[in-house]
Design a protein around this motif. Structure first.
Motif, PDB file in Angstrom:
ATOM      1  N   PRO A  38       0.846  -1.198   0.000  1.00  0.00           N
ATOM      2  CA  PRO A  38       0.000   0.000   0.000  1.00  0.00           C
ATOM      3  C   PRO A  38       0.881   1.247   0.000  1.00  0.00           C
ATOM      4  N   GLU A  39       0.443   2.270  -0.706  1.00  0.00           N
ATOM      5  CA  GLU A  39       1.227   3.506  -0.804  1.00  0.00           C
ATOM      6  C   GLU A  39       0.897   4.456   0.328  1.00  0.00           C
ATOM      7  N   GLY A  40       1.880   5.258   0.709  1.00  0.00           N
ATOM      8  CA  GLY A  40       1.668   6.319   1.676  1.00  0.00           C
ATOM      9  C   GLY A  40       1.564   5.859   3.117  1.00  0.00           C
ATOM     10  N   VAL A  41       2.036   4.655   3.415  1.00  0.00           N
ATOM     11  CA  VAL A  41       1.988   4.156   4.780  1.00  0.00           C
ATOM     12  C   VAL A  41       3.125   4.794   5.572  1.00  0.00           C
ATOM     13  N   VAL A  42       2.779   5.406   6.681  1.00  0.00           N
ATOM     14  CA  VAL A  42       3.794   5.992   7.550  1.00  0.00           C
ATOM     15  C   VAL A  42       4.115   4.963   8.633  1.00  0.00           C
ATOM     16  N   ARG A  43       5.348   4.506   8.641  1.00  0.00           N
ATOM     17  CA  ARG A  43       5.825   3.528   9.609  1.00  0.00           C
ATOM     18  C   ARG A  43       6.915   4.174  10.451  1.00  0.00           C
ATOM     19  N   THR A  44       7.203   3.556  11.566  1.00  0.00           N
ATOM     20  CA  THR A  44       8.379   3.977  12.329  1.00  0.00           C
ATOM     21  C   THR A  44       9.612   3.569  11.522  1.00  0.00           C
ATOM     22  N   PRO A  45      10.754   4.175  11.782  1.00  0.00           N
ATOM     23  CA  PRO A  45      11.965   3.726  11.085  1.00  0.00           C
ATOM     24  C   PRO A  45      12.227   2.236  11.303  1.00  0.00           C
ATOM     25  N   ASP A  46      12.035   1.752  12.536  1.00  0.00           N
ATOM     26  CA  ASP A  46      12.250   0.337  12.812  1.00  0.00           C
ATOM     27  C   ASP A  46      11.259  -0.514  12.011  1.00  0.00           C
ATOM     28  N   GLY A  47      10.004  -0.086  11.971  1.00  0.00           N
ATOM     29  CA  GLY A  47       8.994  -0.815  11.202  1.00  0.00           C
ATOM     30  C   GLY A  47       9.312  -0.827   9.723  1.00  0.00           C
ATOM     31  N   THR A  48       9.807   0.281   9.211  1.00  0.00           N
ATOM     32  CA  THR A  48      10.190   0.365   7.798  1.00  0.00           C
ATOM     33  C   THR A  48      11.309  -0.616   7.491  1.00  0.00           C
ATOM     34  N   LEU A  49      12.347  -0.604   8.322  1.00  0.00           N
ATOM     35  CA  LEU A  49      13.498  -1.479   8.083  1.00  0.00           C
ATOM     36  C   LEU A  49      13.127  -2.954   8.229  1.00  0.00           C
ATOM     37  N   THR A  50      12.285  -3.261   9.191  1.00  0.00           N
ATOM     38  CA  THR A  50      11.853  -4.647   9.395  1.00  0.00           C
ATOM     39  C   THR A  50      11.043  -5.143   8.204  1.00  0.00           C
ATOM     40  N   GLU A  51      10.084  -4.338   7.743  1.00  0.00           N
ATOM     41  CA  GLU A  51       9.259  -4.737   6.605  1.00  0.00           C
ATOM     42  C   GLU A  51      10.090  -4.807   5.328  1.00  0.00           C
ATOM     43  N   ALA A  52      10.964  -3.846   5.109  1.00  0.00           N
ATOM     44  CA  ALA A  52      11.813  -3.872   3.913  1.00  0.00           C
ATOM     45  C   ALA A  52      12.720  -5.103   3.929  1.00  0.00           C
ATOM     46  N   GLN A  53      13.274  -5.450   5.077  1.00  0.00           N
ATOM     47  CA  GLN A  53      14.136  -6.635   5.155  1.00  0.00           C
ATOM     48  C   GLN A  53      13.348  -7.903   4.881  1.00  0.00           C
ATOM     49  N   ARG A  54      12.133  -7.987   5.415  1.00  0.00           N
ATOM     50  CA  ARG A  54      11.279  -9.154   5.170  1.00  0.00           C
ATOM     51  C   ARG A  54      11.048  -9.331   3.665  1.00  0.00           C
ATOM     52  N   LEU A  55      10.760  -8.240   2.993  1.00  0.00           N
ATOM     53  CA  LEU A  55      10.504  -8.297   1.552  1.00  0.00           C
ATOM     54  C   LEU A  55      11.773  -8.627   0.768  1.00  0.00           C
ATOM     55  N   LEU A  56      12.897  -8.052   1.151  1.00  0.00           N
ATOM     56  CA  LEU A  56      14.160  -8.388   0.491  1.00  0.00           C
ATOM     57  C   LEU A  56      14.464  -9.873   0.650  1.00  0.00           C
ATOM     58  N   ASP A  57      14.316 -10.379   1.865  1.00  0.00           N
ATOM     59  CA  ASP A  57      14.598 -11.793   2.126  1.00  0.00           C
ATOM     60  C   ASP A  57      13.665 -12.711   1.342  1.00  0.00           C
ATOM     61  N   ALA A  58      12.447 -12.234   1.046  1.00  0.00           N
ATOM     62  CA  ALA A  58      11.471 -13.007   0.282  1.00  0.00           C
ATOM     63  C   ALA A  58      11.704 -12.891  -1.226  1.00  0.00           C
ATOM     64  N   GLY A  59      12.738 -12.175  -1.642  1.00  0.00           N
ATOM     65  CA  GLY A  59      13.014 -12.011  -3.069  1.00  0.00           C
ATOM     66  C   GLY A  59      12.124 -10.999  -3.739  1.00  0.00           C
ATOM     67  N   MET A  60      11.663 -10.013  -2.970  1.00  0.00           N
ATOM     68  CA  MET A  60      10.756  -8.984  -3.489  1.00  0.00           C
ATOM     69  C   MET A  60      11.355  -7.585  -3.299  1.00  0.00           C
ATOM     70  N   PRO A  61      12.487  -7.312  -3.939  1.00  0.00           N
ATOM     71  CA  PRO A  61      13.122  -6.013  -3.738  1.00  0.00           C
ATOM     72  C   PRO A  61      12.305  -4.840  -4.272  1.00  0.00           C
ATOM     73  N   PHE A  62      11.481  -5.067  -5.310  1.00  0.00           N
ATOM     74  CA  PHE A  62      10.626  -3.984  -5.809  1.00  0.00           C
ATOM     75  C   PHE A  62       9.664  -3.546  -4.716  1.00  0.00           C
ATOM     76  N   HIS A  63       9.101  -4.501  -4.015  1.00  0.00           N
ATOM     77  CA  HIS A  63       8.159  -4.207  -2.942  1.00  0.00           C
ATOM     78  C   HIS A  63       8.874  -3.554  -1.752  1.00  0.00           C
ATOM     79  N   ALA A  64      10.102  -4.000  -1.472  1.00  0.00           N
ATOM     80  CA  ALA A  64      10.902  -3.361  -0.416  1.00  0.00           C
ATOM     81  C   ALA A  64      11.160  -1.903  -0.775  1.00  0.00           C
ATOM     82  N   HIS A  65      11.413  -1.650  -2.046  1.00  0.00           N
ATOM     83  CA  HIS A  65      11.634  -0.276  -2.507  1.00  0.00           C
ATOM     84  C   HIS A  65      10.417   0.591  -2.204  1.00  0.00           C
TER      85      HIS A  65
END
Length: 161
Positions: A38-65
């Motif tokens: 979803p676009e425009g989601v405001v997360r904490t920095p920790d939440g952003t990094l955790t979600e981005a890492q989850r997506l990277l680890d899942a092979g979804m770097p576009f979604h992490a971006h």
């Protein structure tokens, strides 16, 4: 299916609603794709990094971006370069996995350059030095070999464990 008009959101802004694959490539209308972030989601920095890492680890770097881009757009001005650079690294990996060696190498270099000024402060425990080394190594590999890389297998660690 032929589209004669552009996809629009409720405010009339152009939005591409075509389904996408795990690397963010558009699929034909009607095919089943991977849910987008979803676009425009405001997360904490920790939440952003955790979600981005989850997506990277899942092979979804576009979604992490997309997750990192939200932080870039909503974060404080003094952190925009950090979040922009992290988003560029994720897009660089996306291009590398799609087989676009030139685009991937350019975005990896740009992303590393954007995050480098944050190395001394290591905001949110982001491993700036490790990420810049990862980006340089992958960039060099892409320029040398030009072959696609496995997104999950080459995902960086955003924070040192």
């Amino acid at each position: 299916m032929t589209r004669t008009s552009r996809d629009r959101d409720d405010e009339g802004r152009a939005r591409n609603v075509r389904p996408r694959d795990g690397l963010g490539r558009p699929l034909p209308y009607g095919e089943e794709g991977v849910d987008r972030q979803p676009e425009g989601v405001v997360r904490t920095p920790d939440g952003t990094l955790t979600e981005a890492q989850r997506l990277l680890d899942a092979g979804m770097p576009f979604h992490a971006h997309e997750v990192l881009e939200d932080a870039w757009k909503s974060g404080p001005d003094e952190e925009r370069g950090l979040w922009r650079g992290l988003a560029q690294l994720a897009v660089g990996l996306t291009h590398a996995a799609r087989g676009n060696a030139t685009g991937g190498a350019a975005l990896l270099a740009r992303g590393a350059e954007s995050i480098a000024p944050y190395e001394a402060g290591r905001p949110y425990a982001v491993d700036i030095a490790g990420l810049t080394r990862w980006a340089a190594a992958l960039r060099d590999e892409l320029l040398r070999d030009g072959t696609p890389v496995p997104a999950a297998g080459r995902a960086p660690r955003l924070r040192a464990d």
